[in-house]
Design an enzyme around this catalytic site. Sequence first.
Site, PDB file in Angstrom:
ATOM      1  N   GLY A   5       0.760  -1.242   0.000  1.00  0.00           N
ATOM      2  CA  GLY A   5       0.000   0.000   0.000  1.00  0.00           C
ATOM      3  C   GLY A   5       0.790   1.291   0.000  1.00  0.00           C
ATOM      4  O   GLY A   5       0.284   2.331  -0.412  1.00  0.00           O
ATOM      5  N   ARG A  46      -5.712   1.294  -6.430  1.00  0.00           N
ATOM      6  CA  ARG A  46      -4.410   1.805  -5.973  1.00  0.00           C
ATOM      7  C   ARG A  46      -3.951   2.977  -6.833  1.00  0.00           C
ATOM      8  O   ARG A  46      -3.171   3.822  -6.398  1.00  0.00           O
ATOM      9  CB  ARG A  46      -3.349   0.703  -6.034  1.00  0.00           C
ATOM     10  N   ASP A  82      -5.748  -0.111  -1.536  1.00  0.00           N
ATOM     11  CA  ASP A  82      -6.690  -0.867  -2.355  1.00  0.00           C
ATOM     12  C   ASP A  82      -7.902  -1.329  -1.572  1.00  0.00           C
ATOM     13  O   ASP A  82      -7.897  -1.380  -0.337  1.00  0.00           O
ATOM     14  CB  ASP A  82      -5.998  -2.110  -2.936  1.00  0.00           C
ATOM     15  N   ASP A 115      -3.874   1.390  11.189  1.00  0.00           N
ATOM     16  CA  ASP A 115      -5.246   0.961  11.452  1.00  0.00           C
ATOM     17  C   ASP A 115      -5.277   0.334  12.858  1.00  0.00           C
ATOM     18  O   ASP A 115      -5.285   1.059  13.847  1.00  0.00           O
ATOM     19  CB  ASP A 115      -5.637  -0.016  10.335  1.00  0.00           C
ATOM     20  N   ASP A 144       1.236   3.013   4.522  1.00  0.00           N
ATOM     21  CA  ASP A 144       0.116   3.778   3.965  1.00  0.00           C
ATOM     22  C   ASP A 144      -0.847   4.240   5.049  1.00  0.00           C
ATOM     23  O   ASP A 144      -1.228   5.401   5.101  1.00  0.00           O
ATOM     24  CB  ASP A 144      -0.617   2.965   2.876  1.00  0.00           C
ATOM     25  N   PHE A 190     -13.557   2.756   5.350  1.00  0.00           N
ATOM     26  CA  PHE A 190     -12.563   2.176   4.452  1.00  0.00           C
ATOM     27  C   PHE A 190     -12.179   3.171   3.370  1.00  0.00           C
ATOM     28  O   PHE A 190     -13.037   3.773   2.737  1.00  0.00           O
ATOM     29  CB  PHE A 190     -13.071   0.867   3.841  1.00  0.00           C
ATOM     30  N   VAL A 191     -10.873   3.344   3.160  1.00  0.00           N
ATOM     31  CA  VAL A 191     -10.401   4.318   2.179  1.00  0.00           C
ATOM     32  C   VAL A 191      -9.501   3.651   1.143  1.00  0.00           C
ATOM     33  O   VAL A 191      -8.856   2.645   1.420  1.00  0.00           O
ATOM     34  CB  VAL A 191      -9.653   5.488   2.866  1.00  0.00           C
ATOM     35  N   LYS A 204      -6.007   6.056  11.299  1.00  0.00           N
ATOM     36  CA  LYS A 204      -7.401   5.808  11.678  1.00  0.00           C
ATOM     37  C   LYS A 204      -7.400   5.468  13.165  1.00  0.00           C
ATOM     38  O   LYS A 204      -7.494   4.300  13.542  1.00  0.00           O
ATOM     39  CB  LYS A 204      -7.895   4.584  10.902  1.00  0.00           C
TER      40      LYS A 204
HETATM   41  P1  IMP Z   1      -3.009  -2.657  10.769  1.00  0.00           P
HETATM   42  O1  IMP Z   1      -2.004  -3.711  11.037  1.00  0.00           O
HETATM   43  O2  IMP Z   1      -4.393  -3.056  11.183  1.00  0.00           O
HETATM   44  O3  IMP Z   1      -2.641  -1.286  11.293  1.00  0.00           O
HETATM   45  O4  IMP Z   1      -3.157  -2.647   9.220  1.00  0.00           O
HETATM   46  C1  IMP Z   1      -2.579  -1.782   8.413  1.00  0.00           C
HETATM   47  C2  IMP Z   1      -2.738  -2.295   7.000  1.00  0.00           C
HETATM   48  O5  IMP Z   1      -4.095  -2.671   6.688  1.00  0.00           O
HETATM   49  C3  IMP Z   1      -2.377  -1.170   6.085  1.00  0.00           C
HETATM   50  O6  IMP Z   1      -1.009  -1.242   5.757  1.00  0.00           O
HETATM   51  C4  IMP Z   1      -3.292  -1.389   4.907  1.00  0.00           C
HETATM   52  O7  IMP Z   1      -2.650  -2.204   3.959  1.00  0.00           O
HETATM   53  C5  IMP Z   1      -4.496  -2.124   5.441  1.00  0.00           C
HETATM   54  N1  IMP Z   1      -5.629  -1.190   5.661  1.00  0.00           N
HETATM   55  C6  IMP Z   1      -6.158  -0.810   6.837  1.00  0.00           C
HETATM   56  N2  IMP Z   1      -7.178   0.059   6.681  1.00  0.00           N
HETATM   57  C7  IMP Z   1      -7.297   0.238   5.335  1.00  0.00           C
HETATM   58  C8  IMP Z   1      -8.178   1.028   4.506  1.00  0.00           C
HETATM   59  O8  IMP Z   1      -9.068   1.772   4.951  1.00  0.00           O
HETATM   60  N3  IMP Z   1      -7.977   0.938   3.163  1.00  0.00           N
HETATM   61  C9  IMP Z   1      -7.032   0.153   2.604  1.00  0.00           C
HETATM   62  N4  IMP Z   1      -6.186  -0.598   3.341  1.00  0.00           N
HETATM   63  C10 IMP Z   1      -6.317  -0.565   4.694  1.00  0.00           C
HETATM   64 MG    MG Z   2      -0.355  -2.186   4.029  1.00  0.00          MG
END
Ligand code: IMP
Ligand code: MG
Length: 181
Positions: A45, A168, A162, A106, A103, A155-156, A134
């Site tokens: 991403g 993307r 993606d 989350d 990117d 979701f973005v 987020k």
């Molecule tokens: P985390 O480990 O939950 O913080 O996940 C982060 C990863 O989940 C990011 O690197 C993104 O690839 C994916 N992700 C989380 N939220 C989104 C979203 O809203 N859109 C697209 N990808 C997301």
């Molecule tokens: Mg990612």
Amino acid sequence: MTALPYQLVPIVSSDDLKTRLEGIVDDIRALMPTDDLVVIALLKGSFVFLADLIRLLHRHHIAVEVDFMTLASYGEGTESKGVSVVKDIETDIAGRPVLLVDDILDTGRTLKRAASILRERAPLCVKTCVLLDKPERRIEQIRADIVGFTVPNTFVVGYGLDYARRHRELPFIARLEPEPA
Ligand code: IMP
Ligand code: MG
């Protein structure tokens, strides 16, 4: 082209991205040494953000070495959630300043795991930079040193991000809006 079952609603424009990128470069310069800088991006991403960021760093006379890491989460929906390394970096980061780029922050699992792996390798420092944050979704206790934009819990896509491997290539960030039934 087949119609999408949702609408894309722009929330961060190309101009906003361009302006904030300049600010991110200022943030990097204020936060860490940039001599011998290694920029490590989490695939997939972050690749668009990374490409714009390193060219802007060049315009500010900051040379970088770039490497990539791919992490994957497993156990989604179960008790044992974890993050495994699918592709590691090839660069020796010992004694060097490292900027870890993703990117979006989350739950925080991915960035936390990546930062902890890198910190075991005796770098000079590891600073984290995410384009989007987020905060409402956070599970791990982690904050990024540099955040481009804080976004709501929705979701973005676009600018590298993606949904089901699509979107993307969009030059802006959009949220997905379900079509009314
Ligand atoms: P985390 O480990 O939950 O913080 O996940 C982060 C990863 O989940 C990011 O690197 C993104 O690839 C994916 N992700 C989380 N939220 C989104 C979203 O809203 N859109 C697209 N990808 C997301
Ligand atoms: Mg990612």
